[in-house]
Design a protein around this motif. Structure first.
Motif, short mmCIF file in Angstrom:
data_model
loop_
_atom_site.label_atom_id
_atom_site.label_comp_id
_atom_site.label_asym_id
_atom_site.label_seq_id
_atom_site.Cartn_x
_atom_site.Cartn_y
_atom_site.Cartn_z
N LEU A 257 -1.47 -21.91 38.94
CA LEU A 257 -1.39 -21.89 36.99
C LEU A 257 0.74 -21.41 37.57
N HIS A 258 0.92 -22.17 37.06
CA HIS A 258 2.76 -21.21 37.03
C HIS A 258 3.75 -21.50 35.67
N VAL A 259 3.92 -20.31 35.83
CA VAL A 259 4.89 -19.89 33.87
C VAL A 259 6.66 -20.18 34.26
N HIS A 260 7.01 -20.67 33.24
CA HIS A 260 8.44 -21.48 33.77
C HIS A 260 9.28 -20.63 32.48
N LEU A 261 9.95 -20.74 32.52
CA LEU A 261 10.45 -19.14 31.07
C LEU A 261 12.08 -19.37 31.49
N GLU A 354 0.21 -16.22 28.75
CA GLU A 354 -0.57 -17.64 29.71
C GLU A 354 -1.69 -17.11 29.94
N LEU A 355 -2.33 -15.67 30.56
CA LEU A 355 -3.87 -15.57 31.18
C LEU A 355 -4.21 -15.57 29.50
N ASN A 356 -3.88 -15.24 29.13
CA ASN A 356 -5.49 -15.20 27.82
C ASN A 356 -5.37 -16.92 27.32
#
Length: 627
Positions: A257-261, A354-356
């Motif tokens: 997974l990637h999280v872009h903020l 994001e994980l939830n």
């Protein structure tokens, strides 16, 4: 075109003040731990000069060389053992060279030196945030530095500044046609490695790949300039994220997974964080922990910024960039500040969300995440009370009724029986051991679901998980549990008169291992179990000790025997015949060890082998005699 700098006749020698020289010594020998960062510092300074030039030209075109490209150029000369970095920024006049390079916060230098006399190197590093002296990191690798600069002001003349890092420097006029600054480092013998174009490119790729201006080596641009994390997520393709992940980690596999903020409020923050596909990774050096690299204005500040996320997110890989960070002079550590706290809180909150979301939208993908990284979430339950509610949603458990699937605490709560006011759990060495735990007998009989806790981390997790939405968590090994529901008790095979000598004999055999031996009110299918009362350290703490690699002797507990079980009845008969029967001794010790083994608390299972062979031999002999 830049001509080879030559000193004009008007060269003036100047002396650093004594306290300034002391500061130089501290910077060169205490502050920096990685020699190659001298280039990062010079590139960062050059980028600042280019930024100022770009801003100046928004309103003023009356500058020297208005059409020249805003860029940085690097060159190395192996034979001369020199490195030169040139920019086309604002440049400096003679006076500015003296102000910027000949002076190091003179008004506070003496006070700084006094404060750092008895300080450690780390402490000294933290105290230098007020000094803008990154330039002087060059003296880690150079024994002489020559700076030639020409200001953007049309009437300004070029000037040269030169120092060998001792207590003196010289300043004079120079010849230079082009606007900007050239810094030439005359390298020490032990720093000759840096007089190579490939080595300079390697450093740029590591530390300054995303500086906003082009960096050239010869005619070739060697930096990317456009930082992916500073682009809008909608502009980035999936393949670009994968390429960044591979560049950061050298891992061939794709991230999970990637999280872009990217945001400006409540703090300037641009980041891309990755959850790896597997917990253990690395082709050569096996590792679990990831690295989050910290940038400021797209310049690498920290290769590994451990304080940006809570410890339970240490498996995360990625990049964080912020222009709001207060930096110390070395750019190797970030001062403790409210800004850092806001960044940490923002990143942590986003990861929780994001994980939830992943758990809600893709149960299969979240199951993979839990199998790899669930142990870290359990750690977070015990260590991060502020984020407890978000982390509780992520918890997953196998249970006695889940058939190997993972369940949430909310799902467990929805399946409790009438009258149930508690959540029950069993601690064991494995799911298979948990499923055969004798403690489950009364729960199976009543249809009560039990959480199966089989990780060493579970004991630590329970220190922060004592209740959930009004339901207290209870260990099934507690001595006096009052369970809802009614069941018919099995008929005992031995009387109280037969049980008493058996209990006395087993108490004598096991000695200090047990507090007492008593008849069980709840066992149905299992011969025995060990139960705990309230005045002892729980098994949760024993498991924590094991997790920390410390020896933890099993505290004495109560041994309960099932009077309806064939094995207990047979042992009672043997005691009636011969209280000193060696088979009774071996069986008593084996029953005790079996209970520890199932719960994952046995320190040396191999020690049971001779006793098991003894019991097998006795069973075989009995069968032969009966035949």
């Amino acid at each position: 075109m830049t001509t080879e700098p030559t000193e004009a006749p008007q060269v003036e020698a100047k002396t650093f003040k004594a306290e300034v020289q002391q500061v130089l010594q501290i910077l060169a020998h205490s502050l920096y731990t990685d020699r190659e960062i001298f280039l990062r510092e010079l590139i960062s300074n050059a980028s600042d000069a280019l930024n100022r030039m770009q801003f100046e030209m928004l309103t003023n075109r009356d500058v020297h060389d208005p059409e020249v490209e805003l860029a940085i150029r690097l060159s190395a000369d192996k034979e001369a053992r020199t490195v030169t970095i040139t920019d086309t920024g604002t440049g400096m006049t003679r006076e500015e060279l003296i102000d910027h390079l000949g002076t190091i916060a003179q008004s506070s230098a003496r006070a700084f030196v006094e404060k750092t006399k008895d300080a450690s190197k780390a402490t000294a590093s933290e105290m230098i945030g007020q000094f803008g002296v990154g330039f002087y990191s060059v003296f880690m690798v150079a024994d002489k530095v020559t700076v030639v600069s020409r200001s953007y002001r049309p009437e300004a003349e070029a000037a040269i500044w030169e120092s060998t890092g001792d207590d003196r420097y010289t300043i004079g006029s120079a010849e230079r046609e082009e606007r900007g600054t050239s810094i030439t480092l005359h390298l020490k013998e032990d720093a000759a490695e840096f007089a190579n174009d490939w080595r300079l490119e390697q450093i740029v790729k590591r530390h300054s790949d995303f500086v906003a201006f082009p960096i050239y080596s010869g005619d070739r641009q060697i930096n990317q300039r456009k930082a992916l994390w500073r682009r809008a997520p909608r502009e980035v393709e999936a393949e670009e994220y994968q390429n960044l992940y591979r560049q950061l980690t050298f891992e061939p596999d794709e991230p999970m997974l990637h999280v872009h903020l990217s945001t400006d409020v409540p703090v300037d923050l641009h980041s891309v964080l990755f959850i790896p596909g597997k917990r253990e990774r690395g082709l050569i050096e096996r590792r679990v922990e990831g690295k989050v690299r910290l940038y400021s204005r797209k310049v690498l500040i920290l290769e590994e910024a451990k304080d940006l996320l809570p410890a339970y997110f240490r498996f995360i890989e990625g990049v964080v960039d912020s222009e709001d960070l207060p930096l110390n002079v070395s750019r190797e550590s970030v001062q403790s500040s409210p800004v850092m706290q806001r960044i940490r809180k923002t990143l942590t909150s986003r990861l929780h969300r994001e994980l939830n979301d992943l758990a809600d939208k893709d149960a299969t993908a979240f199951k993979s995440f839990w199998q790899e990284f669930g142990v870290f979430i359990k750690e977070g339950i015990a260590t991060d009370y502020e984020s407890r509610n978000e982390l509780l949603k992520l918890l997953r458990f196998e249970t006695t009724r889940s058939d190997g699937e993972l369940m949430t605490l909310n799902q467990y709560k929805s399946r409790i029986i009438d009258g149930q006011q508690e959540i029950y759990y069993v601690l064991a060495a494995s799911p298979e051991a948990a499923a055969t735990s004798p403690h489950l007998d009364p729960f199976k009989a009543r249809g009560i679901e039990v959480l199966l806790l089989t990780d060493l981390m579970d004991g630590f997790m329970l220190s922060g998980l004592r209740e959930y939405e009004g339901l207290k968590l209870r260990n099934v090994d507690e001595a006096d549990l009052e369970l809802p529901g009614e069941v018919v008790a099995p008929e005992p095979q031995i009387s109280e008169a037969q049980f008493t000598p058996l209990a006395e004999r087993l108490t004598a055999i096991l000695g200090e291992k047990v507090k007492t031996v008593r008849a069980s009110k709840v066992l149905r299918d299992s011969p025995a179990r060990l139960v705990s009362d309230d005045d002892m350290m729980g098994r949760e703490m024993q498991r924590i000790q094991q997790m920390l690699g410390r020896e933890a002797d099993a505290a004495p507990r109560i041994l309960e025997l099932n009077l309806s079980h064939n094995l207990v009845a047979a042992l009672a008969q043997r005691v009636e015949v011969d209280a000193n029967d060696p088979i009774v001794t071996a069986a008593a010790e084996q029953l005790y060890d079996n209970a520890l083994l199932i719960e994952g608390l046995h320190q040396n299972p191999a020690a049971m082998v001779p006793r098991i062979l003894q019991l097998l031999e006795a069973a075989a002999r009995t069968q032969r005699d009966q035949a």
